[in-house]
Design a protein around this motif. Structure first.
Motif, PDB file in Angstrom:
ATOM      1  N   ALA A   1      55.431  64.288  36.716  1.00  0.00           N
ATOM      2  CA  ALA A   1      55.952  65.557  36.191  1.00  0.00           C
ATOM      3  C   ALA A   1      54.827  66.504  35.793  1.00  0.00           C
ATOM      4  CB  ALA A   1      56.858  65.286  34.992  1.00  0.00           C
ATOM      5  N   VAL A   2      53.813  65.961  35.129  1.00  0.00           N
ATOM      6  CA  VAL A   2      52.668  66.789  34.743  1.00  0.00           C
ATOM      7  C   VAL A   2      51.957  67.305  35.982  1.00  0.00           C
ATOM      8  CG1 VAL A   2      50.437  66.803  33.581  1.00  0.00           C
ATOM      9  CG2 VAL A   2      52.366  65.626  32.529  1.00  0.00           C
ATOM     10  N   GLY A   3      51.744  66.422  36.933  1.00  0.00           N
ATOM     11  CA  GLY A   3      51.069  66.825  38.161  1.00  0.00           C
ATOM     12  C   GLY A   3      51.806  67.928  38.904  1.00  0.00           C
ATOM     13  N   ARG A   4      53.106  67.765  39.038  1.00  0.00           N
ATOM     14  CA  ARG A   4      53.877  68.752  39.793  1.00  0.00           C
ATOM     15  C   ARG A   4      53.877  70.111  39.079  1.00  0.00           C
ATOM     16  NH1 ARG A   4      59.183  66.063  42.520  1.00  0.00           N
ATOM     17  NH2 ARG A   4      58.972  67.923  43.813  1.00  0.00           N
ATOM     18  N   HIS A   5      53.886  70.098  37.740  1.00  0.00           N
ATOM     19  CA  HIS A   5      53.817  71.362  37.008  1.00  0.00           C
ATOM     20  C   HIS A   5      52.512  72.096  37.294  1.00  0.00           C
ATOM     21  CE1 HIS A   5      54.598  74.270  33.821  1.00  0.00           C
ATOM     22  NE2 HIS A   5      53.351  74.098  33.428  1.00  0.00           N
ATOM     23  N   PHE A   6      51.460  71.328  37.518  1.00  0.00           N
ATOM     24  CA  PHE A   6      50.150  71.927  37.783  1.00  0.00           C
ATOM     25  C   PHE A   6      49.830  71.985  39.276  1.00  0.00           C
ATOM     26  CE2 PHE A   6      49.676  70.886  33.295  1.00  0.00           C
ATOM     27  CZ  PHE A   6      49.030  72.010  32.815  1.00  0.00           C
ATOM     28  N   GLY A   7      50.845  71.872  40.108  1.00  0.00           N
ATOM     29  CA  GLY A   7      50.654  72.109  41.537  1.00  0.00           C
ATOM     30  C   GLY A   7      50.235  70.922  42.369  1.00  0.00           C
ATOM     31  N   VAL A   8      50.329  69.711  41.822  1.00  0.00           N
ATOM     32  CA  VAL A   8      50.027  68.514  42.613  1.00  0.00           C
ATOM     33  C   VAL A   8      51.325  68.052  43.262  1.00  0.00           C
ATOM     34  CG1 VAL A   8      49.180  66.144  42.552  1.00  0.00           C
ATOM     35  CG2 VAL A   8      48.194  67.855  41.023  1.00  0.00           C
ATOM     36  N   SER A   9      51.344  67.942  44.574  1.00  0.00           N
ATOM     37  CA  SER A   9      52.570  67.579  45.275  1.00  0.00           C
ATOM     38  C   SER A   9      52.963  66.139  44.957  1.00  0.00           C
ATOM     39  CB  SER A   9      52.386  67.726  46.786  1.00  0.00           C
ATOM     40  OG  SER A   9      51.520  66.707  47.282  1.00  0.00           O
ATOM     41  N   LEU A  10      54.226  65.820  45.209  1.00  0.00           N
ATOM     42  CA  LEU A  10      54.716  64.460  44.956  1.00  0.00           C
ATOM     43  C   LEU A  10      53.944  63.438  45.781  1.00  0.00           C
ATOM     44  CD1 LEU A  10      56.634  62.448  43.703  1.00  0.00           C
ATOM     45  CD2 LEU A  10      58.347  63.059  45.440  1.00  0.00           C
ATOM     46  N   LYS A  11      53.658  63.763  47.036  1.00  0.00           N
ATOM     47  CA  LYS A  11      52.909  62.823  47.881  1.00  0.00           C
ATOM     48  C   LYS A  11      51.502  62.607  47.345  1.00  0.00           C
ATOM     49  CE  LYS A  11      55.336  63.377  52.292  1.00  0.00           C
ATOM     50  NZ  LYS A  11      55.200  63.747  53.737  1.00  0.00           N
ATOM     51  N   GLU A  12      50.871  63.684  46.897  1.00  0.00           N
ATOM     52  CA  GLU A  12      49.518  63.558  46.339  1.00  0.00           C
ATOM     53  C   GLU A  12      49.547  62.751  45.044  1.00  0.00           C
ATOM     54  OE1 GLU A  12      47.340  67.716  47.702  1.00  0.00           O
ATOM     55  OE2 GLU A  12      48.821  67.767  46.069  1.00  0.00           O
ATOM     56  N   ALA A  13      50.558  63.014  44.221  1.00  0.00           N
ATOM     57  CA  ALA A  13      50.683  62.278  42.964  1.00  0.00           C
ATOM     58  C   ALA A  13      50.956  60.805  43.223  1.00  0.00           C
ATOM     59  CB  ALA A  13      51.800  62.887  42.116  1.00  0.00           C
ATOM     60  N   ALA A  14      51.814  60.530  44.192  1.00  0.00           N
ATOM     61  CA  ALA A  14      52.142  59.143  44.524  1.00  0.00           C
ATOM     62  C   ALA A  14      50.893  58.384  44.974  1.00  0.00           C
ATOM     63  CB  ALA A  14      53.205  59.112  45.619  1.00  0.00           C
ATOM     64  N   SER A  15      50.078  59.021  45.787  1.00  0.00           N
ATOM     65  CA  SER A  15      48.843  58.374  46.253  1.00  0.00           C
ATOM     66  C   SER A  15      47.906  58.078  45.091  1.00  0.00           C
ATOM     67  CB  SER A  15      48.138  59.263  47.276  1.00  0.00           C
ATOM     68  OG  SER A  15      48.924  59.417  48.435  1.00  0.00           O
ATOM     69  N   ALA A  16      47.814  59.005  44.153  1.00  0.00           N
ATOM     70  CA  ALA A  16      46.945  58.814  42.993  1.00  0.00           C
ATOM     71  C   ALA A  16      47.436  57.674  42.115  1.00  0.00           C
ATOM     72  CB  ALA A  16      46.851  60.103  42.191  1.00  0.00           C
ATOM     73  N   VAL A  17      48.750  57.613  41.905  1.00  0.00           N
ATOM     74  CA  VAL A  17      49.329  56.538  41.083  1.00  0.00           C
ATOM     75  C   VAL A  17      49.128  55.184  41.760  1.00  0.00           C
ATOM     76  CG1 VAL A  17      51.501  55.576  40.219  1.00  0.00           C
ATOM     77  CG2 VAL A  17      51.007  58.014  39.925  1.00  0.00           C
ATOM     78  N   MET A  18      49.313  55.139  43.062  1.00  0.00           N
ATOM     79  CA  MET A  18      49.157  53.865  43.783  1.00  0.00           C
ATOM     80  C   MET A  18      47.714  53.379  43.769  1.00  0.00           C
ATOM     81  SD  MET A  18      51.854  53.988  46.977  1.00  0.00           S
ATOM     82  CE  MET A  18      51.394  55.581  47.653  1.00  0.00           C
ATOM     83  N   ALA A  19      46.771  54.293  43.656  1.00  0.00           N
ATOM     84  CA  ALA A  19      45.351  53.910  43.638  1.00  0.00           C
ATOM     85  C   ALA A  19      44.892  53.481  42.243  1.00  0.00           C
ATOM     86  CB  ALA A  19      44.495  55.078  44.125  1.00  0.00           C
TER      87      ALA A  19
END
Length: 451
Positions: free
Chosen positions: A295-313
């Motif tokens: 949610a924080v990422g998407r508010h600041f313009g990080v796409s769901l796919k980009e956020a998902a990759s970051a969380v998985m790493a």
């Protein structure tokens, strides 16, 4: 000394230090007083070790006596209160930091459980697009917050500041230093009841973050699935919220097993397609932490796919929601801290695992005050009712054990984690799934080498 003059000194030094043993050279040293030490006693040593200046309390001996004999005249800066001065310097530094001509965005984060994991996940997600300065480890108290803020550099684009509390007024103090533009409370639960008095006290104390952001007309990331947080938000009708949540967003938490205990979540995107997020975190309770970071990422313009990759790493560390495979067992290590809320959640999550043999090794939950006996009794009954092999550590569980003995005669109690470790060395377990959890003071990680 005027804060602007001190700030010029800080900018010239580039960093601060509060431990004379860790001076590398050129720092601005703050002589802080603690319960068992007085940093003023080490100010001269800090200068001798290479600190450029030492900020000391005006009523200290080092301030009263000139350091001219040591050639340190002008390098000792007396102030009324070194801690308050450290906080004032951090607040000024935060206020003087801009990104593209605008004030630096600061996210303030607190909660009973999951603060540090959520902070690390948010940092990982935001780092996809931004240079992020975040609290290191769990430096989230009256000293740690200003030290975290003073690590902000001209390159910082977003800061994520974790704030802890054990008494009423702690969060109010910390937000007055960090001046957050955004806030997030992970959850509210039974912790530090010795300082807060009750669960209602916990909500009031954590709600000091909401109070601040309501006054400043800034925004809160709100877990819309959490009835307590929603209640707290509704009691502040002018509070601006950015909702998120597993149920709120229609996400699905996948089932886990002892063979694959890691959290996986399917999160729908704006097109209705599912993005599968397979994490290295153990425990379904971490789903809220993941959704907060997204949610924080998407508010600041990080796409769901980009956020998902970051969380998985992201790889957890410091005994937080970790899975460890040993030669003989599968361990779920969540031994950094514990309170009744997090302990119950860990037991519920562990009960869902598919394993032939399960054991739990639980250390005392500290700082519960007059609620301690009842809360430890409840955890003992819960663990026994689940059919686990139960190992308890500490005085508080010892007190609770007497009333729970009839529940499970195989339940074992040890005075300390060292004693349990010795027992495990002599009586090794094999073929078990083992949950290891306890408050920091019980050091339950000492058992791990013998599992």
């Amino acid at each position: 000394m005027d804060i602007k003059d001190l700030y010029r000194i800080f900018r010239a030094c580039g960093s601060v230090a509060t431990d004379s043993r860790k001076i590398r050279g050129g720092e601005l040293f703050f002589a802080l007083r603690g319960d068992s030490f007085d940093g003023n006693d080490f100010a001269v040593k800090a200068l001798e070790c290479g600190a450029a200046y030492a900020v000391v309390d005006a009523d200290s001996e080092v301030a009263a006596h000139s350091a001219s004999e040591s050639g340190m005249t002008g390098r000792i800066i007396p102030v009324d209160n070194t801690l308050k001065t450290l906080q004032a310097l951090a607040r000024y530094h935060r206020s003087m930091t801009f990104v593209d001509g605008k004030p630096l965005p600061v996210i303030g984060l607190t909660g009973t459980n999951g603060k540090t994991t959520t902070k690390e996940l948010i940092k990982a997600v935001l780092s996809v697009k931004y240079n992020v300065t975040a609290t290191e480890g769990n430096l989230n108290n009256s000293i740690g917050v200003p030290l975290s803020l003073l690590k902000i550099t001209p390159a910082t684009q977003i800061a994520v500041i974790e704030m802890g509390a054990s008494h009423m007024g702690d969060i109010s103090e910390l937000v007055s230093v960090a001046l957050p533009d955004y806030g997030l409370i992970t959850n509210v639960g039974k912790a530090h009841l010795l300082g807060f008095g009750s669960f209602e006290g916990v909500m009031k104390a954590k709600g000091e973050l909401y109070d601040y952001l309501q006054r400043t007309a800034d925004k809160v990331f709100l877990n819309a699935d959490n009835p307590y947080l929603c209640r707290m938000a509704s009691e502040r009708p002018d509070l601006q919220t950015i909702p998120y949540g597993v149920r709120y967003q229609g996400a699905i938490v996948r089932e886990t097993s002892a063979a694959n205990p890691f959290l996986s979540i399917a999160v729908p995107d704006e097109n209705g397609d599912e993005i599968e997020i397979s994490t290295h975190l153990v425990g379904a309770y971490n789903a809220d932490n993941v959704m907060a970071a997204i949610a924080v990422g998407r508010h600041f313009g990080v796409s769901l796919k980009e956020a998902a990759s970051a969380v998985m790493a992201y790889m957890p560390e410091n005994s937080r929601s970790q899975m460890v495979r040993t030669a003989g067992n599968v361990l779920i290590v969540d031994a950094y801290n514990a309170n009744p809320t997090s302990m119950a959640a860990a037991l519920d999550n562990f009960a869902a695992f598919s394993a032939s043999h399960k054991a739990v090794m639980l250390g005392d939950m500290l700082e519960l005050g007059e609620n301690s006996l009842a809360e430890h009794q409840a955890i003992v009954r819960k663990a026994c009712a689940a059919g686990f092999r139960v190992f308890l550590v500490g005085n508080e569980f010892g007190r609770a054990l007497e009333s729970c003995r009839a529940v499970d005669s195989d339940l074992m109690h040890f005075a300390s984690s060292e004693v349990l470790a010795s027992w495990l060395k002599a009586h090794p377990l094999e073929g078990y799934a083992v949950l290891v959890k306890g408050s920091r003071g019980t050091a339950m990680e000492k058992c791990i080498p013998y599992l």
